[in-house]
Scaffold this active site. Sequence first.
Site, PDB file in Angstrom:
ATOM      1  N   LYS A  54       0.885  -0.997  -0.356  1.00 28.72           N
ATOM      2  CA  LYS A  54      -0.083   0.027  -0.424  1.00 28.72           C
ATOM      3  C   LYS A  54       0.757   0.967   0.596  1.00 28.72           C
ATOM      4  CE  LYS A  54       0.471  -1.356   3.561  1.00 28.72           C
ATOM      5  NZ  LYS A  54      -0.129  -3.113   4.726  1.00 28.72           N
ATOM      6  N   GLU A  84      -5.711  -6.048  -4.052  1.00 27.51           N
ATOM      7  CA  GLU A  84      -6.485  -6.418  -2.536  1.00 27.51           C
ATOM      8  C   GLU A  84      -6.008  -6.360  -1.218  1.00 27.51           C
ATOM      9  OE1 GLU A  84      -9.698  -6.117  -0.895  1.00 27.51           O
ATOM     10  OE2 GLU A  84     -10.120  -6.558  -2.619  1.00 27.51           O
ATOM     11  N   LYS A 112      -3.794   3.412   2.601  1.00 30.10           N
ATOM     12  CA  LYS A 112      -4.984   2.594   2.598  1.00 30.10           C
ATOM     13  C   LYS A 112      -5.604   3.313   2.812  1.00 30.10           C
ATOM     14  CE  LYS A 112      -3.027  -1.533   5.049  1.00 30.10           C
ATOM     15  NZ  LYS A 112      -3.135  -1.459   6.894  1.00 30.10           N
TER      16      LYS A 112
HETATM   17  N1  LIG Z   1       2.162  -8.580   6.975  1.00 31.86           N
HETATM   18  C1  LIG Z   1       1.095  -8.051   7.055  1.00 31.86           C
HETATM   19  O1  LIG Z   1       0.330  -8.780   7.845  1.00 31.86           O
HETATM   20  C2  LIG Z   1       0.383  -7.227   5.902  1.00 31.86           C
HETATM   21  C3  LIG Z   1       1.198  -6.794   4.801  1.00 31.86           C
HETATM   22  N2  LIG Z   1       1.609  -6.112   4.045  1.00 31.86           N
HETATM   23  C4  LIG Z   1       1.862  -6.018   3.130  1.00 31.86           C
HETATM   24  O2  LIG Z   1       2.964  -7.320   2.298  1.00 31.86           O
HETATM   25  C5  LIG Z   1       3.962  -7.021   2.099  1.00 31.86           C
HETATM   26  C6  LIG Z   1       5.193  -8.108   2.606  1.00 31.86           C
HETATM   27  O3  LIG Z   1       5.328  -7.457   3.994  1.00 31.86           O
HETATM   28  P1  LIG Z   1       5.568  -8.967   4.728  1.00 31.86           P
HETATM   29  O4  LIG Z   1       5.180 -10.419   3.931  1.00 31.86           O
HETATM   30  O5  LIG Z   1       5.288  -9.100   6.500  1.00 31.86           O
HETATM   31  O6  LIG Z   1       7.577  -8.624   5.179  1.00 31.86           O
HETATM   32  P2  LIG Z   1       8.204  -9.633   5.240  1.00 31.86           P
HETATM   33  O7  LIG Z   1       9.553  -8.530   5.823  1.00 31.86           O
HETATM   34  O8  LIG Z   1       7.760 -10.608   6.385  1.00 31.86           O
HETATM   35  O9  LIG Z   1       9.023 -10.226   4.555  1.00 31.86           O
HETATM   36  C7  LIG Z   1       8.955  -9.359   2.752  1.00 31.86           C
HETATM   37  C8  LIG Z   1      10.565 -10.420   2.896  1.00 31.86           C
HETATM   38  O10 LIG Z   1      10.726 -10.194   1.589  1.00 31.86           O
HETATM   39  C9  LIG Z   1      12.530 -10.227   1.424  1.00 31.86           C
HETATM   40  N3  LIG Z   1      13.100  -8.999   1.102  1.00 31.86           N
HETATM   41  C10 LIG Z   1      13.913  -8.064   1.192  1.00 31.86           C
HETATM   42  N4  LIG Z   1      14.643  -7.206  -0.273  1.00 31.86           N
HETATM   43  C11 LIG Z   1      14.342  -8.310  -0.890  1.00 31.86           C
HETATM   44  C12 LIG Z   1      14.339  -8.240  -2.119  1.00 31.86           C
HETATM   45  N5  LIG Z   1      15.216  -7.283  -2.943  1.00 31.86           N
HETATM   46  N6  LIG Z   1      14.505  -9.080  -2.788  1.00 31.86           N
HETATM   47  C13 LIG Z   1      14.686 -10.076  -2.781  1.00 31.86           C
HETATM   48  N7  LIG Z   1      13.561 -10.439  -1.903  1.00 31.86           N
HETATM   49  C14 LIG Z   1      13.831  -9.442  -0.215  1.00 31.86           C
HETATM   50  C15 LIG Z   1      13.111 -10.084   3.008  1.00 31.86           C
HETATM   51  O11 LIG Z   1      13.804 -11.469   3.061  1.00 31.86           O
HETATM   52  C16 LIG Z   1      11.379 -11.141   3.394  1.00 31.86           C
HETATM   53  O12 LIG Z   1      11.727 -12.634   3.571  1.00 31.86           O
HETATM   54  C17 LIG Z   1       4.213  -5.315   1.980  1.00 31.86           C
HETATM   55  O13 LIG Z   1       3.873  -4.181   1.353  1.00 31.86           O
HETATM   56  C18 LIG Z   1       2.997  -4.828   3.463  1.00 31.86           C
HETATM   57  O14 LIG Z   1       3.252  -3.730   3.928  1.00 31.86           O
HETATM   58  C19 LIG Z   1       0.067  -5.887   3.484  1.00 31.86           C
HETATM   59  C20 LIG Z   1      -1.001  -6.338   4.264  1.00 31.86           C
HETATM   60  C21 LIG Z   1      -0.649  -7.145   5.770  1.00 31.86           C
HETATM   61  N1  LIG Z   2       0.836  -3.018   9.832  1.00 27.26           N
HETATM   62  C1  LIG Z   2      -0.532  -3.791   9.125  1.00 27.26           C
HETATM   63  C2  LIG Z   2      -0.347  -4.932   8.288  1.00 27.26           C
HETATM   64  C3  LIG Z   2      -1.209  -5.060   7.207  1.00 27.26           C
HETATM   65  O1  LIG Z   2      -1.947  -3.547   6.377  1.00 27.26           O
HETATM   66  C4  LIG Z   2      -1.857  -3.285  10.371  1.00 27.26           C
HETATM   67  O2  LIG Z   2      -0.943  -3.383  10.886  1.00 27.26           O
HETATM   68  O3  LIG Z   2      -2.659  -3.868   9.665  1.00 27.26           O
HETATM   69 NA    NA Z   3      -8.602  -5.618   1.212  1.00 30.04          NA
END
Ligand SMILES: NC(=O)C1=CN([C@@H]2O[C@H](COP(=O)(O)OP(=O)(O)OC[C@H]3O[C@@H](n4cnc5c(N)ncnc54)[C@H](O)[C@@H]3O)[C@@H](O)[C@H]2O)C=CC1
Ligand SMILES: N[C@@H](CC=O)C(=O)O
Ligand code: NA
Length: 440
Positions: A105, A129, A205
């Site tokens: 987002k 989404e 968002k």
């Molecule tokens: N965690 C949640 O509940 C939610 C997360 N999001 C979004 O989803 C996305 C991912 O979030 P998470 O999974 O929580 O993050 P995370 O930090 O758990 O995972 C990110 C992954 O990307 C890898 N990474 C970092 N730089 C990289 C690169 N240059 N090349 C390849 N891999 C690389 C990291 O090693 C890590 O495994 C973010 O944009 C976040 O805002 C959206 C909704 C909910």
């Molecule tokens: N950091 C966010 C993760 C989802 O977008 C939250 O707390 O809602």
């Molecule tokens: Na959604």
Amino acid sequence: MKPIQVGLLGIGTVGSGVFHVLARNQQEIRRRAGRGIEIATVADLNVERAREIVGSDIQVVADARAVIADPAIDIVVELIGGYGIAKQLVLEAIAAGKHVVTANKALLAVHGTEIFAAAQAKGVIVAFEAAVAGGIPIIKALREGLTANRIQWIAGIINGTTNFILSEMRSKGLDFDVVLKEAQRLGYAEADPTFDIEGVDAAHKATIMSAIAFGIPVQFDKAYVEGITKLSAQDIRYAEQLGYRIKLLGITKRVDKGVELRVHPSLVPSKRLIANVEGAMNAVVVQADAVGTTLYYGKGAGSEPTASAVIADLVDITRLATADPEHRVPHLAFQHDALSDLQVLPMGEVVTSYYLRLRVADQAGVLAKVTGLLAEADISIDAVLQREADDVGGEGSTQTDLIILTHDCQEARMDAAIAKMQALPTVLAPITRIRKEELN
Ligand SMILES: NC(=O)C1=CN([C@@H]2O[C@H](COP(=O)(O)OP(=O)(O)OC[C@H]3O[C@@H](n4cnc5c(N)ncnc54)[C@H](O)[C@@H]3O)[C@@H](O)[C@H]2O)C=CC1
Ligand SMILES: N[C@@H](CC=O)C(=O)O
Ligand code: NA
């Protein structure tokens, strides 16, 4: 037909959820999509951990660009996060003619205009989404389900971390820092949790929803953003005594002069469903002219709930990939050449009601002076609560909290009245102001 080939960039919290849910529900998903969906390659800087998650059947690489360059990949899923490398990768994937799914987002709220224009020019889809309210299908609802309506306003609890913190502080009396650590442990918080607690994530968002609801470009830079770090447990208690809960709301509203776009803590009547959304749950209320009020509730963060939304986008793209690009659902709900230039209003022009808490000297005439200044500013009072005085030591040094709920007034008028009240010698501490939304 050969399964559609997916390249997954980033296999952290959300990426691993995508892998597990796709594997578990693969038959069901194929029956819905009309074609298999297969993760062909995963790119993650932490190759070892990625391999542990996916096993030996899927190719794992460290270099995300190798995935984009692979002609066999149809869809690139960006789950790295942030505006840096993620932006480059998304633009490169589009340039390479790949469809993109992202949960990012931050990226879309800040650089969405550039990204959607690039996708439009290339005839590819950018689906997002998961970027708003995680697993709740709110983008689908706004863009497709409510497409007959003129949307009037949207108000949502769209950050799980802050709602979790406010809920735990209210119900268990826990400290802010303790609850934040727990939200991080559970995978709700952003890599940089200041984005959560300062309201930035919710504003990302809200910005995306605002664009889709009103057919305007994404304009994060115009959003008013205030987080929960200055909220005190005391205000949470006083609000409760007055029949309200405090929630961090993302609000976007169509008004005569333009569009409001704001995130801040808000008092919400306790009887509203949204006031009772607790823990890391999200909820979005949409007011629209034909359907009336609709409410969307569910998990806005976490591994599998977010993966649910990512995979829904993969299914959509699999179904739509062969459709004539002119007949696809537009990225921002309105046709790309039909976006409007409705202005996002500065906060001073926003009209809302307020909760004020003043720490005052317990002396005759204090209440009259304060209410007199509000009357002078033509701000009408809805309720007043005065606590019993506390003796803070020293002769004549009793103090008390004066809580005032107001009716609607313009923010600029309220700012001016607060400045005058603050200057009274009997007002002993900075005045607390929290906006109040009746949401009816
Ligand atoms: N965690 C949640 O509940 C939610 C997360 N999001 C979004 O989803 C996305 C991912 O979030 P998470 O999974 O929580 O993050 P995370 O930090 O758990 O995972 C990110 C992954 O990307 C890898 N990474 C970092 N730089 C990289 C690169 N240059 N090349 C390849 N891999 C690389 C990291 O090693 C890590 O495994 C973010 O944009 C976040 O805002 C959206 C909704 C909910
Ligand atoms: N950091 C966010 C993760 C989802 O977008 C939250 O707390 O809602
Ligand atoms: Na959604």
